[in-house]
Scaffold this motif. Structure first.
Motif, PDB file in Angstrom:
ATOM      1  N   LEU A 110       0.823  -1.202   0.000  1.00 33.78           N
ATOM      2  CA  LEU A 110       0.000   0.000   0.000  1.00 33.78           C
ATOM      3  C   LEU A 110       0.860   1.256   0.000  1.00 33.78           C
ATOM      4  N   LEU A 111       1.945   1.231   0.768  1.00 29.96           N
ATOM      5  CA  LEU A 111       2.786   2.419   0.905  1.00 29.96           C
ATOM      6  C   LEU A 111       3.751   2.587  -0.263  1.00 29.96           C
ATOM      7  N   LYS A 112       4.438   1.518  -0.641  1.00 29.84           N
ATOM      8  CA  LYS A 112       5.516   1.634  -1.630  1.00 29.84           C
ATOM      9  C   LYS A 112       5.021   1.559  -3.066  1.00 29.84           C
ATOM     10  N   ASP A 113       4.086   0.646  -3.338  1.00 25.95           N
ATOM     11  CA  ASP A 113       3.629   0.453  -4.720  1.00 25.95           C
ATOM     12  C   ASP A 113       2.427   1.322  -5.061  1.00 25.95           C
ATOM     13  N   LEU A 114       1.406   1.307  -4.213  1.00 25.08           N
ATOM     14  CA  LEU A 114       0.217   2.105  -4.487  1.00 25.08           C
ATOM     15  C   LEU A 114       0.339   3.523  -3.960  1.00 25.08           C
ATOM     16  N   GLN A 115       1.322   3.762  -3.074  1.00 22.81           N
ATOM     17  CA  GLN A 115       1.581   5.083  -2.499  1.00 22.81           C
ATOM     18  C   GLN A 115       0.351   5.609  -1.739  1.00 22.81           C
ATOM     19  N   TYR A 116      -0.266   4.715  -0.973  1.00 24.21           N
ATOM     20  CA  TYR A 116      -1.351   5.083  -0.067  1.00 24.21           C
ATOM     21  C   TYR A 116      -0.756   5.166   1.332  1.00 24.21           C
ATOM     22  N   ARG A 117      -0.514   6.366   1.840  1.00 20.79           N
ATOM     23  CA  ARG A 117       0.075   6.513   3.164  1.00 20.79           C
ATOM     24  C   ARG A 117      -1.017   6.651   4.214  1.00 20.79           C
ATOM     25  N   SER A 118      -0.736   6.175   5.390  1.00 25.91           N
ATOM     26  CA  SER A 118      -1.680   6.268   6.490  1.00 25.91           C
ATOM     27  C   SER A 118      -1.556   7.638   7.153  1.00 25.91           C
ATOM     28  N   CYS A 119      -2.658   8.306   7.368  1.00 27.34           N
ATOM     29  CA  CYS A 119      -2.633   9.627   7.982  1.00 27.34           C
ATOM     30  C   CYS A 119      -3.945   9.858   8.721  1.00 27.34           C
ATOM     31  N   CYS A 120      -3.945  10.831   9.585  1.00 28.90           N
ATOM     32  CA  CYS A 120      -5.149  11.171  10.338  1.00 28.90           C
ATOM     33  C   CYS A 120      -6.143  11.881   9.418  1.00 28.90           C
ATOM     34  N   ALA A 121      -7.403  11.468   9.523  1.00 24.37           N
ATOM     35  CA  ALA A 121      -8.442  12.109   8.724  1.00 24.37           C
ATOM     36  C   ALA A 121      -8.617  13.556   9.158  1.00 24.37           C
ATOM     37  N   LYS A 122      -8.754  14.431   8.207  1.00 19.39           N
ATOM     38  CA  LYS A 122      -8.976  15.843   8.522  1.00 19.39           C
ATOM     39  C   LYS A 122     -10.352  16.008   9.147  1.00 19.39           C
ATOM     40  N   VAL A 123     -10.418  16.733  10.243  1.00 21.31           N
ATOM     41  CA  VAL A 123     -11.673  16.928  10.957  1.00 21.31           C
ATOM     42  C   VAL A 123     -12.433  18.104  10.354  1.00 21.31           C
ATOM     43  N   LEU A 124     -13.653  17.836   9.891  1.00 22.85           N
ATOM     44  CA  LEU A 124     -14.516  18.860   9.319  1.00 22.85           C
ATOM     45  C   LEU A 124     -15.878  18.801  10.005  1.00 22.85           C
ATOM     46  N   PRO A 125     -16.588  19.905  10.056  1.00 20.14           N
ATOM     47  CA  PRO A 125     -17.904  19.891  10.705  1.00 20.14           C
ATOM     48  C   PRO A 125     -18.891  19.014   9.934  1.00 20.14           C
ATOM     49  N   LEU A 126     -19.742  18.311  10.681  1.00 15.00           N
ATOM     50  CA  LEU A 126     -20.767  17.486  10.067  1.00 15.00           C
ATOM     51  C   LEU A 126     -21.917  18.382   9.631  1.00 15.00           C
ATOM     52  N   LEU A 127     -22.208  18.416   8.339  1.00 18.75           N
ATOM     53  CA  LEU A 127     -23.244  19.283   7.795  1.00 18.75           C
ATOM     54  C   LEU A 127     -24.483  18.464   7.445  1.00 18.75           C
ATOM     55  N   SER A 128     -25.616  18.893   7.959  1.00 16.69           N
ATOM     56  CA  SER A 128     -26.878  18.261   7.592  1.00 16.69           C
ATOM     57  C   SER A 128     -27.349  18.843   6.263  1.00 16.69           C
ATOM     58  N   ALA A 129     -28.399  18.264   5.722  1.00  9.98           N
ATOM     59  CA  ALA A 129     -28.947  18.786   4.464  1.00  9.98           C
ATOM     60  C   ALA A 129     -29.394  20.235   4.636  1.00  9.98           C
ATOM     61  N   LYS A 130     -29.959  20.550   5.817  1.00 12.18           N
ATOM     62  CA  LYS A 130     -30.392  21.929   6.076  1.00 12.18           C
ATOM     63  C   LYS A 130     -29.199  22.877   6.125  1.00 12.18           C
ATOM     64  N   ASN A 131     -28.108  22.428   6.762  1.00 16.70           N
ATOM     65  CA  ASN A 131     -26.901  23.268   6.813  1.00 16.70           C
ATOM     66  C   ASN A 131     -26.400  23.596   5.414  1.00 16.70           C
ATOM     67  N   VAL A 132     -26.404  22.598   4.549  1.00 16.65           N
ATOM     68  CA  VAL A 132     -25.915  22.793   3.183  1.00 16.65           C
ATOM     69  C   VAL A 132     -26.776  23.804   2.439  1.00 16.65           C
ATOM     70  N   TRP A 133     -28.094  23.638   2.539  1.00 17.36           N
ATOM     71  CA  TRP A 133     -28.999  24.553   1.831  1.00 17.36           C
ATOM     72  C   TRP A 133     -28.923  25.958   2.422  1.00 17.36           C
ATOM     73  N   ASP A 134     -28.754  26.070   3.738  1.00 15.11           N
ATOM     74  CA  ASP A 134     -28.613  27.393   4.349  1.00 15.11           C
ATOM     75  C   ASP A 134     -27.360  28.105   3.843  1.00 15.11           C
ATOM     76  N   ARG A 135     -26.281  27.356   3.678  1.00 15.29           N
ATOM     77  CA  ARG A 135     -25.036  27.966   3.176  1.00 15.29           C
ATOM     78  C   ARG A 135     -25.185  28.404   1.722  1.00 15.29           C
ATOM     79  N   ILE A 136     -25.879  27.597   0.950  1.00 16.10           N
ATOM     80  CA  ILE A 136     -26.113  27.966  -0.448  1.00 16.10           C
ATOM     81  C   ILE A 136     -26.983  29.213  -0.527  1.00 16.10           C
ATOM     82  N   ALA A 137     -28.024  29.245   0.304  1.00 13.95           N
ATOM     83  CA  ALA A 137     -28.916  30.410   0.319  1.00 13.95           C
ATOM     84  C   ALA A 137     -28.165  31.662   0.751  1.00 13.95           C
ATOM     85  N   PHE A 138     -27.276  31.523   1.752  1.00 14.88           N
ATOM     86  CA  PHE A 138     -26.481  32.660   2.209  1.00 14.88           C
ATOM     87  C   PHE A 138     -25.589  33.183   1.079  1.00 14.88           C
ATOM     88  N   SER A 139     -24.947  32.263   0.353  1.00 12.49           N
ATOM     89  CA  SER A 139     -24.048  32.661  -0.726  1.00 12.49           C
ATOM     90  C   SER A 139     -24.805  33.378  -1.833  1.00 12.49           C
TER      91      SER A 139
END
Length: 228
Positions: A110-139
């Protein structure tokens, strides 16, 4: 393609075919997608063999690869679908393909041939469908605002900070057989650590002062207006 990589039968046939048609080594290398030295190598083998039969690569020395190209493609496809899969889980999910392959070997692949390195997932806020539409409406609502409009806006936010030193990373050295509960070898934690809320703001002209709130103090809109 590296100099140590063996070419497939189809690639060698393509090299010799283009050579017979009168193409130069540089042009053959560009068309086939390999280095000029590789092209020259197989053309020389073709000439040394009498210029009739297509040369074939000699079997490589050493132990054959445990993970073949087909298996590698299966692994890559599964990882692209589910990036959280570990090397051990891949082995468990593919017993027919990886039953003779160790977890360490899969991890190295995985590391040498496919070059898939293990790393910590980036933490992002969990957005609900309402959050997404509110952000679009704001923009859409403010997309035509000018610089002068945004100069009148004050941005603010608050955050709570725990007033306690972390001890999860504390490490100690204790002799074998000693009591792990000995106060010298323990880290003290507070179950309900004190916390403080901090409020801040910024606008076009710069940043405002930080405001610290006491515990259980009301943070109302009227209080914010007084602070501003």
């Amino acid at each position: 393609m590296g100099s140590g990589t063996e070419l497939g039968r189809e690639t060698i046939v393509a090299i010799i075919t283009l050579y017979k048609e009168g193409y130069k080594c540089k042009d053959i290398a560009t068309r086939v997608g390999i280095g000029v030295c590789q092209v020259q190598k197989w053309i020389k083998k073709f000439r040394d063999g009498g210029g009739e039969d297509i040369p074939t690569p000699k079997p490589r020395s050493g132990r054959p690869r445990k993970i073949q190209n087909r298996t590698s493609k299966v692994i890559k496809r599964q990882l692209d679908k589910n990036p959280t899969l570990t090397a051990r889980k891949l082995k468990e999910n593919n017993p027919a393909l990886l039953q003779d392959v160790s977890v360490r070997c899969i991890s190295d692949h995985l590391l040498k041939d496919l070059q898939y390195r293990s790393c910590c997932a980036k933490v992002l806020p969990l957005l609900s469908a309402k959050n997404v539409w509110d952000r679009i409406a704001f923009s859409k609502k403010y997309k035509d605002w000018t610089l002068e409009d945004w100069e009148q806006v004050l941005w603010s936010d608050e955050s709570t900070f725990v007033v306690s030193s972390g001890c999860r990373s504390k490490r100690v050295r204790r002799p074998k057989g000693s009591d792990p509960n000995d106060p010298r070898y323990t880290a003290k934690v507070v179950k309900h650590a004190p916390s403080v809320m901090v409020w801040g703001c910024f606008a076009f002209g710069g940043v405002g002062n930080l405001v610290f709130f006491e515990k259980n103090e009301c943070k109302s809109a009227q209080l914010f207006r007084v602070i501003v």
